[in-house]
Design a protein around this motif. Structure first.
Motif, mmCIF file in Angstrom:
data_model
loop_
_atom_site.group_PDB
_atom_site.id
_atom_site.type_symbol
_atom_site.label_atom_id
_atom_site.label_comp_id
_atom_site.label_asym_id
_atom_site.label_seq_id
_atom_site.Cartn_x
_atom_site.Cartn_y
_atom_site.Cartn_z
ATOM 1 N N ALA A 146 0.827 -1.201 0.000
ATOM 2 C CA ALA A 146 0.000 0.000 0.000
ATOM 3 C C ALA A 146 0.864 1.254 0.000
ATOM 4 O O ALA A 146 0.395 2.331 -0.375
ATOM 5 C CB ALA A 146 -0.922 0.002 1.218
ATOM 6 N N ARG A 147 2.091 1.142 0.451
ATOM 7 C CA ARG A 147 3.045 2.239 0.430
ATOM 8 C C ARG A 147 4.362 1.730 -0.146
ATOM 9 O O ARG A 147 4.698 0.540 -0.059
ATOM 10 C CB ARG A 147 3.280 2.802 1.847
ATOM 11 C CG ARG A 147 2.077 3.514 2.445
ATOM 12 C CD ARG A 147 1.785 4.801 1.700
ATOM 13 N NE ARG A 147 0.684 5.540 2.333
ATOM 14 C CZ ARG A 147 -0.582 5.404 2.020
ATOM 15 N NH1 ARG A 147 -0.929 4.509 1.087
ATOM 16 N NH2 ARG A 147 -1.517 6.119 2.603
ATOM 17 N N GLN A 148 5.106 2.656 -0.737
ATOM 18 C CA GLN A 148 6.374 2.282 -1.350
ATOM 19 C C GLN A 148 7.445 2.073 -0.282
ATOM 20 O O GLN A 148 7.518 2.811 0.699
ATOM 21 C CB GLN A 148 6.814 3.361 -2.329
ATOM 22 C CG GLN A 148 8.107 3.013 -3.085
ATOM 23 C CD GLN A 148 8.490 4.096 -4.068
ATOM 24 O OE1 GLN A 148 7.770 5.080 -4.210
ATOM 25 N NE2 GLN A 148 9.612 3.913 -4.736
ATOM 26 N N MET A 149 8.249 1.050 -0.477
ATOM 27 C CA MET A 149 9.327 0.755 0.453
ATOM 28 C C MET A 149 10.451 1.769 0.312
ATOM 29 O O MET A 149 10.899 2.063 -0.798
ATOM 30 C CB MET A 149 9.856 -0.667 0.193
ATOM 31 C CG MET A 149 11.101 -1.023 0.975
ATOM 32 S SD MET A 149 10.808 -0.958 2.763
ATOM 33 C CE MET A 149 12.465 -1.035 3.393
ATOM 34 N N GLU A 150 10.879 2.314 1.432
ATOM 35 C CA GLU A 150 12.016 3.218 1.475
ATOM 36 C C GLU A 150 13.050 2.640 2.430
ATOM 37 O O GLU A 150 12.723 2.209 3.535
ATOM 38 C CB GLU A 150 11.595 4.611 1.961
ATOM 39 C CG GLU A 150 10.571 5.311 1.092
ATOM 40 C CD GLU A 150 11.139 5.742 -0.253
ATOM 41 O OE1 GLU A 150 12.394 5.762 -0.371
ATOM 42 O OE2 GLU A 150 10.356 6.053 -1.159
ATOM 43 N N LEU A 151 14.293 2.640 2.004
ATOM 44 C CA LEU A 151 15.350 2.047 2.826
ATOM 45 C C LEU A 151 15.521 2.788 4.147
ATOM 46 O O LEU A 151 15.949 2.196 5.147
ATOM 47 C CB LEU A 151 16.672 2.046 2.043
ATOM 48 C CG LEU A 151 17.799 1.189 2.628
ATOM 49 C CD1 LEU A 151 17.375 -0.262 2.725
ATOM 50 C CD2 LEU A 151 19.060 1.336 1.793
ATOM 51 N N ILE A 152 15.151 4.053 4.177
ATOM 52 C CA ILE A 152 15.304 4.843 5.408
ATOM 53 C C ILE A 152 14.396 4.329 6.524
ATOM 54 O O ILE A 152 14.639 4.578 7.710
ATOM 55 C CB ILE A 152 15.030 6.338 5.106
ATOM 56 C CG1 ILE A 152 15.553 7.210 6.245
ATOM 57 C CG2 ILE A 152 13.549 6.563 4.867
ATOM 58 C CD1 ILE A 152 15.441 8.692 5.959
ATOM 59 N N PHE B 216 9.295 -6.966 9.065
ATOM 60 C CA PHE B 216 8.408 -6.755 7.919
ATOM 61 C C PHE B 216 9.087 -5.894 6.858
ATOM 62 O O PHE B 216 9.049 -6.200 5.651
ATOM 63 C CB PHE B 216 7.112 -6.083 8.375
ATOM 64 C CG PHE B 216 6.153 -7.004 9.071
ATOM 65 C CD1 PHE B 216 6.340 -8.373 9.049
ATOM 66 C CD2 PHE B 216 5.057 -6.490 9.748
ATOM 67 C CE1 PHE B 216 5.452 -9.218 9.696
ATOM 68 C CE2 PHE B 216 4.169 -7.335 10.393
ATOM 69 C CZ PHE B 216 4.367 -8.705 10.370
ATOM 70 N N LEU B 217 9.719 -4.806 7.317
ATOM 71 C CA LEU B 217 10.379 -3.908 6.363
ATOM 72 C C LEU B 217 11.570 -4.585 5.701
ATOM 73 O O LEU B 217 11.790 -4.428 4.483
ATOM 74 C CB LEU B 217 10.820 -2.637 7.094
ATOM 75 C CG LEU B 217 9.695 -1.720 7.592
ATOM 76 C CD1 LEU B 217 10.261 -0.596 8.435
ATOM 77 C CD2 LEU B 217 8.905 -1.161 6.424
ATOM 78 N N PHE C 72 13.936 -6.905 0.895
ATOM 79 C CA PHE C 72 14.710 -7.992 0.293
ATOM 80 C C PHE C 72 14.052 -8.495 -0.985
ATOM 81 O O PHE C 72 14.734 -8.768 -1.985
ATOM 82 C CB PHE C 72 14.846 -9.141 1.302
ATOM 83 C CG PHE C 72 15.691 -10.274 0.819
ATOM 84 C CD1 PHE C 72 17.073 -10.202 0.881
ATOM 85 C CD2 PHE C 72 15.100 -11.409 0.283
ATOM 86 C CE1 PHE C 72 17.853 -11.245 0.421
ATOM 87 C CE2 PHE C 72 15.875 -12.460 -0.178
ATOM 88 C CZ PHE C 72 17.258 -12.383 -0.111
ATOM 89 N N TYR C 73 12.740 -8.611 -1.003
ATOM 90 C CA TYR C 73 12.051 -9.169 -2.165
ATOM 91 C C TYR C 73 11.617 -8.116 -3.180
ATOM 92 O O TYR C 73 11.258 -8.460 -4.297
ATOM 93 C CB TYR C 73 10.824 -9.970 -1.715
ATOM 94 C CG TYR C 73 11.192 -11.317 -1.156
ATOM 95 C CD1 TYR C 73 11.485 -12.389 -1.998
ATOM 96 C CD2 TYR C 73 11.298 -11.513 0.216
ATOM 97 C CE1 TYR C 73 11.847 -13.621 -1.477
ATOM 98 C CE2 TYR C 73 11.655 -12.741 0.737
ATOM 99 C CZ TYR C 73 11.933 -13.789 -0.110
ATOM 100 O OH TYR C 73 12.305 -15.018 0.389
ATOM 101 N N SER C 74 11.647 -6.850 -2.816
ATOM 102 C CA SER C 74 11.285 -5.805 -3.776
ATOM 103 C C SER C 74 12.488 -5.209 -4.471
ATOM 104 O O SER C 74 12.336 -4.476 -5.433
ATOM 105 C CB SER C 74 10.519 -4.682 -3.062
ATOM 106 O OG SER C 74 11.339 -4.076 -2.072
ATOM 107 N N HIS C 75 13.707 -5.521 -4.020
ATOM 108 C CA HIS C 75 14.930 -5.030 -4.655
ATOM 109 C C HIS C 75 15.858 -6.210 -4.931
ATOM 110 O O HIS C 75 16.861 -6.403 -4.250
ATOM 111 C CB HIS C 75 15.640 -4.007 -3.764
ATOM 112 C CG HIS C 75 14.857 -2.749 -3.571
ATOM 113 N ND1 HIS C 75 13.803 -2.671 -2.685
ATOM 114 C CD2 HIS C 75 14.960 -1.527 -4.159
ATOM 115 C CE1 HIS C 75 13.303 -1.446 -2.725
ATOM 116 N NE2 HIS C 75 13.987 -0.736 -3.607
ATOM 117 N N PRO C 76 15.533 -7.042 -5.946
ATOM 118 C CA PRO C 76 16.423 -8.169 -6.261
ATOM 119 C C PRO C 76 17.749 -7.679 -6.812
ATOM 120 O O PRO C 76 17.831 -6.630 -7.469
ATOM 121 C CB PRO C 76 15.627 -8.951 -7.318
ATOM 122 C CG PRO C 76 14.729 -7.930 -7.946
ATOM 123 C CD PRO C 76 14.373 -6.975 -6.848
#
Length: 314
Positions: free
Chosen positions: A233-239, A286-287, A292-296
């Motif tokens: 629902a929201r974009q993953m941010e490494l921060i 969770f993050l 891990f799976y959204s940035h292969p």
């Protein structure tokens, strides 16, 4: 011509929610401040009268400190004498002896002498008994069972019982001190008991509630953000990973900031602090899973293809 970006206006519902949140925060802030101010004022002006009212001698007990870890109550003892016991306004006409029996310490007796030269004072310590242990912070409560005997010296150097008035004057910020008496009369002495009960003040409890609520809110925010990212629902941010890790390090500092510093293993740790830490760790997991799976990782280039597009070496 450049067009300025239009700032989206908040909906009526968003405005109402924001106004309610601000109003609630202001009420909580004012409530805590007023409770603290009332606690300080009550500590300065609290007077509990025990013993024989209207006597010529008043025994004044002024609380000084409370150590719940060592279960020790420190107080200062003073005497206030009427005109019948004072010599020319300079001090007592005759020596007064005060015996204080500590029922919680195996009937240990402490003796304080007030000489005829001046109305002096002395600091004593009493052992507290726990009605509710320190681990129940901020609902821990203590009691001091004290028996006072006042005697005055006569012309032959002997001491005889003297009726006295007992005042518990003042208090200690952060603590609520109450007292009750059980007067004892016998043929050879005049004594009275003072049962002093000590508990946390309302301002301390309000402080604890607000700080623990902040810890819970921090965990809830972390879970909401991490679950939103996990559900895409929201974009993953490494921060986000550093943000959750920072909150994990902040929990011990906030926990040690609780008033009275409850010992490790108190009910507040099992009821709130432990689950805040668990919630933050779950949010971090969770993050990390989502990242891990959204940035292969990108596959490495095949060395056999490095010679050119047609695979031939130049």
């Amino acid at each position: 011509m450049l067009r300025t970006a239009r700032v989206p206006r908040l909906s009526v519902r968003s405005r109402v929610v924001a106004a309610v949140a601000i109003g609630l925060g202001a009420v909580v802030y004012l409530g805590v401040v007023l409770l603290y101010a009332a606690d300080l004022s009550a500590s300065d002006h609290r007077v509990v009268r025990l013993g024989d009212d209207g006597t010529d001698l008043a025994l004044v007990v002024k609380p000084r400190s409370i150590d719940p870890v060592q279960q020790e109550f420190t107080f200062r003892v003073e005497v206030e004498a009427g005109s019948g016991l004072v010599d020319d306004g300079a001090g007592l006409s005759r020596a007064v002896r005060v015996e204080i029996r500590d029922a919680a310490e195996g009937n240990r007796t402490q003796t304080v002498m007030f000489g005829p030269d001046a109305l002096s004072s002395e600091t004593l310590a009493s052992t507290l008994s726990s009605e509710q242990r320190l681990e129940m912070w901020p609902f821990d409560r203590y009691a001091a069972e004290l028996e006072f005997t006042v005697e005055q010296e006569d012309g032959d150097g002997e001491f005889h019982p003297l009726a006295a008035d007992l005042l518990i004057d003042g208090g200690i910020p952060g603590w609520d001190i109450a007292a009750a008496d059980d007067e004892l009369d016998s043929s050879d002495e005049k004594a009275f008991d003072a049962s002093v009960t000590i508990g946390r003040s309302f301002s301390t409890m309000a402080y604890a509630i607000v700080l623990n609520a902040s810890l819970i809110l921090m965990a809830v925010i972390a879970l909401v953000v991490s679950i939103s990212v996990l559900r895409r629902a929201r974009q993953m941010e490494l921060i986000f990973l550093g943000w959750i890790a920072g909150m994990l390090f902040a929990v011990p500092a906030l926990r040690n900031f609780l008033p009275g510093q409850p010992p490790i293993g108190s009910w507040v740790d099992f009821l709130i602090v432990l689950w805040v830490v668990v919630s933050l760790i779950i949010s971090l997991a969770f993050l990390a899973f989502t990242w891990f799976y959204s940035h292969p990782s990108r596959p490495r280039d095949d060395p056999s293809q490095s010679g050119g597009a047609d695979g031939r070496h130049g």
